[in-house]
Scaffold this active site. Structure first.
Site, PDB file in Angstrom:
ATOM      1  N   SER A  73       1.070  -1.051  -0.078  1.00  0.00           N
ATOM      2  CA  SER A  73      -0.045   0.192  -0.220  1.00  0.00           C
ATOM      3  C   SER A  73       1.113   1.255   0.388  1.00  0.00           C
ATOM      4  CB  SER A  73      -0.993  -0.629   0.798  1.00  0.00           C
ATOM      5  OG  SER A  73      -1.911  -1.136   0.974  1.00  0.00           O
TER       6      SER A  73
ATOM      7  N   HIS B 180       0.995   4.454   5.128  1.00  0.00           N
ATOM      8  CA  HIS B 180       0.133   5.265   3.654  1.00  0.00           C
ATOM      9  C   HIS B 180       0.247   6.622   3.193  1.00  0.00           C
ATOM     10  CE1 HIS B 180      -3.366   2.371   3.873  1.00  0.00           C
ATOM     11  NE2 HIS B 180      -2.384   2.325   3.760  1.00  0.00           N
TER      12      HIS B 180
END
Length: 377
Positions: free
Chosen positions: A275, A333
């Protein structure tokens, strides 16, 4: 995604983590945690932080319950729970020194290698052009021997964009690592090298390897779908070689940001997933094309601009990091997204457009090479 996973020190009920459908992670019971370490588990008969009666002449211990109600012993090939507990360093700031230098060094090597790769690619394209002319002439005078399957594969491969061809290798690497997670005898190695954790003894290599690591099939499928969807756009913007350098660097940088956040807050735990790197790709495309329209896969009717989507994602991850949400590794993230924005805005000019000195040095090495007798040209 780069998400919190598995066992934390001093674990209690609800302190362990495992994949959640939808690409996230959720809290699991102690019994479920052991299933991740290779023990058998039955969803219908799971226990919630309860103890079973100790068998005769055996020291009392927690155990999982199979479908027949019997306790299954831990395999000798799977490390005991105590060996997977991570103990933070008493000097947390020093813990970040090696990851910091690894991040800087790896990023430099990635972009340097990409510049050389692009140089070699340009040379090979010129050579392949003339080789292609010769091959076409030879193919025209001799019968074709390709089977139908091979023709279909070639047709499919040629129909892909440059970006899709590039990420095919990345997807294959993720699939391979996912298969390795299914081998119980490799769990010790996978936890050590394919999950990133600042409290682990191995700090640097997992920052890269965990970028290709997924324990949940849905987790991997969701990440790879997003990467595939943005592959054509990002490669059109950066080119194949620069994209690979950015993707690999993003994985390491996002993990370093995660390390910093974990050390600062004292919330240690393993993370894994692509991610962080994918957030860099998404942020780069949304920054370059803010007016582009995006949609959610299961709700295609609702569309929104790429710029607004990026703002919402950054706001959510910022809130998650500040408030301590544990469903995702929000720091990774956020680090990946900020790196993508920075690279498109400043990094491309600062790094990629200043690669010429390195390329010239490489050209001199390739052209001249070492001379016999030490003479110069």
């Amino acid at each position: 995604m780069a998400l919190y996973s598995w066992v934390q020190r001093g674990w209690r009920c609800g302190q362990t983590w495992a994949p959640l459908l939808g690409g996230g992670y959720r809290e699991l019971s102690a019994t479920q945690a052991r299933q991740l370490l290779g023990r058998r588990f039955n969803l219908l008969l799971q226990q919630k932080c309860g103890f079973r009666k100790a068998p005769r002449k055996v020291e009392p211990r927690r155990s999982d319950t199979g479908s027949s109600g019997e306790a299954y012993k831990r395999s000798a090939l799977i490390p005991p729970l105590e060996e997977t507990v991570f103990y933070p360093s008493p000097y947390p700031v020093r813990t970040l020194l090696k990851p910091f230098f690894f991040t800087v060094g790896f990023t430099g090597c990635a972009f340097g290698s990409a510049a050389i790769w692009q140089y070699e690619s340009l040379k090979s394209r010129v050579q392949s052009y003339f080789d292609g002319i010769k091959a076409d002439w030879l193919d025209s005078i001799r019968p074709q021997k390709e089977g139908n399957l091979r023709k279909e594969i070639n047709k499919w491969w040629n129909s892909l964009s440059d970006g899709q061809r590039t990420v095919t290798g990345i997807i294959a690497a993720n699939a391979l690592v996912f298969c390795l997670w299914r081998v119980p005898s490799l769990h010790r190695t996978m936890i050590r090298y394919f999950t990133s954790n600042p409290a682990s003894k191995v700090l640097c290599s997992p920052m890269l390897l965990s970028t290709f690591s997924h324990f949940s099939l849905f987790h991997m499928a969701a990440n790879m779908y997003v990467l595939w969807s943005f592959s054509t756009s990002i490669v059109n913007i950066l080119g194949q070689e620069q994209f690979v350098a950015v993707y690999l660097s993003a994985g390491v940088i996002s993990n370093f940001v995660s390390y910093v956040c974990k050390v600062a807050t004292g919330r240690y735990g393993p993370s894994l997933g692509a991610s962080g790197a994918i957030m860099t790709v998404l942020a780069a495309v949304c920054t370059k094309i803010p007016e582009g329209r995006l949609a959610i896969i299961f709700l295609p009717v609702f569309t929104f601009t790429a710029g607004n989507a990026l703002k919402a994602i950054i706001a959510m991850d910022t809130a998650g990091m500040i408030l301590g949400w544990k469903f995702f590794d929000h720091a990774a993230h956020l680090g990946g997204a900020l790196f993508g924005i920075w690279y498109i805005t400043y990094g491309h000019e600062l790094i990629w457009k200043n690669r010429e000195p390195l390329v010239k040095i490489w050209h001199e090495i390739r052209t001249n090479g070492p001379k016999k007798g030490g003479g110069s040209k």
